[in-house]
Design an enzyme around this catalytic site. Structure first.
Site, PDB file in Angstrom:
ATOM      1  N   THR A   1      31.883  88.238  40.111  1.00  0.00           N
ATOM      2  CA  THR A   1      32.675  87.627  41.182  1.00  0.00           C
ATOM      3  C   THR A   1      33.143  88.643  42.212  1.00  0.00           C
ATOM      4  OG1 THR A   1      33.439  85.879  39.694  1.00  0.00           O
ATOM      5  CG2 THR A   1      34.760  86.269  41.648  1.00  0.00           C
TER       6      THR A   1
ATOM      7  N   ASP B   1      24.992  87.526  37.856  1.00  0.00           N
ATOM      8  CA  ASP B   1      26.137  86.729  37.426  1.00  0.00           C
ATOM      9  C   ASP B   1      26.296  86.982  35.932  1.00  0.00           C
ATOM     10  OD1 ASP B   1      27.562  84.429  36.224  1.00  0.00           O
ATOM     11  OD2 ASP B   1      27.525  83.618  38.256  1.00  0.00           O
TER      12      ASP B   1
ATOM     13  N   SER C   1      27.260  85.393  33.492  1.00  0.00           N
ATOM     14  CA  SER C   1      26.791  84.354  32.572  1.00  0.00           C
ATOM     15  C   SER C   1      25.318  84.541  32.224  1.00  0.00           C
ATOM     16  CB  SER C   1      27.001  82.967  33.182  1.00  0.00           C
ATOM     17  OG  SER C   1      28.382  82.705  33.360  1.00  0.00           O
TER      18      SER C   1
ATOM     19  N   GLN D   1      39.519  81.447  13.962  1.00  0.00           N
ATOM     20  CA  GLN D   1      39.546  80.755  15.244  1.00  0.00           C
ATOM     21  C   GLN D   1      40.839  81.043  16.015  1.00  0.00           C
ATOM     22  OE1 GLN D   1      38.923  76.539  14.833  1.00  0.00           O
ATOM     23  NE2 GLN D   1      37.156  76.780  13.478  1.00  0.00           N
ATOM     24  N   CYS D   2      41.873  81.501  15.319  1.00  0.00           N
ATOM     25  CA  CYS D   2      43.153  81.755  15.976  1.00  0.00           C
ATOM     26  C   CYS D   2      43.017  82.901  16.971  1.00  0.00           C
ATOM     27  CB  CYS D   2      44.220  82.102  14.944  1.00  0.00           C
ATOM     28  SG  CYS D   2      44.543  80.778  13.760  1.00  0.00           S
TER      29      CYS D   2
ATOM     30  N   THR E   1      33.478  88.523  34.847  1.00  0.00           N
ATOM     31  CA  THR E   1      34.472  88.362  33.784  1.00  0.00           C
ATOM     32  C   THR E   1      33.994  87.500  32.621  1.00  0.00           C
ATOM     33  OG1 THR E   1      35.472  86.471  34.933  1.00  0.00           O
ATOM     34  CG2 THR E   1      36.385  88.659  35.395  1.00  0.00           C
ATOM     35  N   ASP E   2      33.036  86.590  32.859  1.00  0.00           N
ATOM     36  CA  ASP E   2      32.686  85.619  31.824  1.00  0.00           C
ATOM     37  C   ASP E   2      32.208  86.266  30.535  1.00  0.00           C
ATOM     38  OD1 ASP E   2      33.408  83.525  33.402  1.00  0.00           O
ATOM     39  OD2 ASP E   2      31.386  82.881  33.910  1.00  0.00           O
TER      40      ASP E   2
END
Length: 350
Positions: free
Chosen positions: A12, A56, A58, A273-274, A88-89
């Site tokens: 970005t 990008d 991603s 997952q926390c 950032t992704d």
């Protein structure tokens, strides 16, 4: 004067709006340089290594991680630090993987980017890049790690998660404190740095094995869904994203599938997952069986660091799942804290 190499991968920070639909697409690095003349006024010698085709994030592939590693290794003796401009992704994945691939690192490798393109008036690009450069070229403090610099904080790369797609505070390090905070002055928390030998020899591992899977548990996960993943051709390792402190449903078919695949040589790594906290296999009965089966505890590893660690170790030990499992349970680059297991009383003692 310290020398820093800025490696521009895309993201970005350097994007522009497409005419017509307004979608953001990567642009060339010269645009960023024109928008940030302040860099030329900093007391640091800066060189640039822009990717010919910005990416990008991603679309980041393991080949990009290998390319970044080669660029740093080939330029290592000529610079005091490196700044990687990255989307950032997948920044947390890239920073985690580079931390594993670059063994013996004794110089800062600082990832940064932006939530808004550099040509937007309210962009965070300038602050993030200037902070990253100041840290990478600091005359007194050397941060010998792969890090992420964002929103006035420097975080250990393999401890980070992307926390927000909208806030300037895009990243968090839920289980480890910041290494540096940038205010009027840069505050270095040297007690949180990894120890290093200034004259250490840098080693770069080129092999990455991407034959890994991620199994996230949720109420209602079916036998067919789990079997489809665990029977994927050539699968070599799986990260289990379990509940709480490492718990999963006590389905007989699930435990049987895991046992069968472990016996076939698949390595399993258990992470929570926390957002914060750690796996404690055996604390509850719903994780005790995993301990018995040989599932490796990821302790307080974040998922991004867990997946890349598994890829790295499978590449390092291509034919030895036992060596992979043993190394997974060790802290290699400051990516996890191994706590003493809590005492769990037996039913009779309770």
């Amino acid at each position: 004067m310290k020398r820093v190499l800025i490696i521009y991968t895309g993201g970005t920070v350097g994007m522009v709006s497409q005419p017509g639909n307004g979608s953001l697409v990567p642009a060339d690095f010269d645009r960023i340089r024109r928008l940030m003349p302040e860099i030329d006024r900093m007391p640091v010698a800066v060189d640039y290594y822009p990717f010919l085709a910005p990416i990008d994030s991603s679309n980041i592939l393991p080949e990009v991680w290998q390319l970044l590693g080669r660029i740093i290794v080939e330029n290592y003796t000529g610079y005091d630090g490196f700044v990687v401009l990255h989307g950032t992704d997948t920044m947390a994945y890239s920073a985690s993987m580079l931390s594993y691939l670059l063994e013996g690192l004794a110089k800062p490798v600082v990832f940064t980017g932006a939530q808004l393109p550099a040509d937007v008036v309210r962009s965070d690009a300038k602050e993030n890049l200037i902070n990253a450069l100041e840290i990478a070229a600091h005359p007194e403090f050397v941060v010998p790690e792969v890090c992420i610099c964002f929103d006035s904080k420097l975080l250990r790369g393999n401890r980070t998660v992307k926390f927000s797609s909208e806030k300037f505070q895009a990243f968090q390090s839920p289980n480890y404190p910041p290494l540096v905070e940038a205010g009027v002055h840069l505050q270095f928390f040297t007690e949180h740095f990894r120890p290093y030998a200034p004259g250490a020899q840098l080693a770069f591992q080129r092999e990455i094995d991407t034959r890994v899977g991620l199994l996230k548990f949720f109420p209602g996960l079916s036998f067919d869904q789990v079997r489809a993943l665990l029977n994927a051709p050539n699968l070599r390792g799986v990260v289990l994203e379990t509940f709480g402190t490492g718990n999963l449903p006590e389905y007989t078919w699930l435990l049987n599938l895991l046992e069968e695949r472990i016996r076939s040589g698949i390595v399993f790594l258990n992470v929570s997952q926390c957002v914060a906290g750690a796996v404690e296999q055996g604390l509850y009965s719903t994780s005790r069986r995993l301990l018995e089966l040989g599932v490796v505890s990821g302790h307080d590893l974040v998922t991004e660091a867990a997946i890349t660690k598994l890829m790295y170790l499978l590449g390092r030990h291509p034919d030895d799942p036992t060596a992979v499992a043993q190394a997974l349970g060790r802290d290699l680059r400051g990516e996890m804290t191994i706590a003493e297991p809590k005492y769990v009383p037996t039913p009779a003692e309770r």
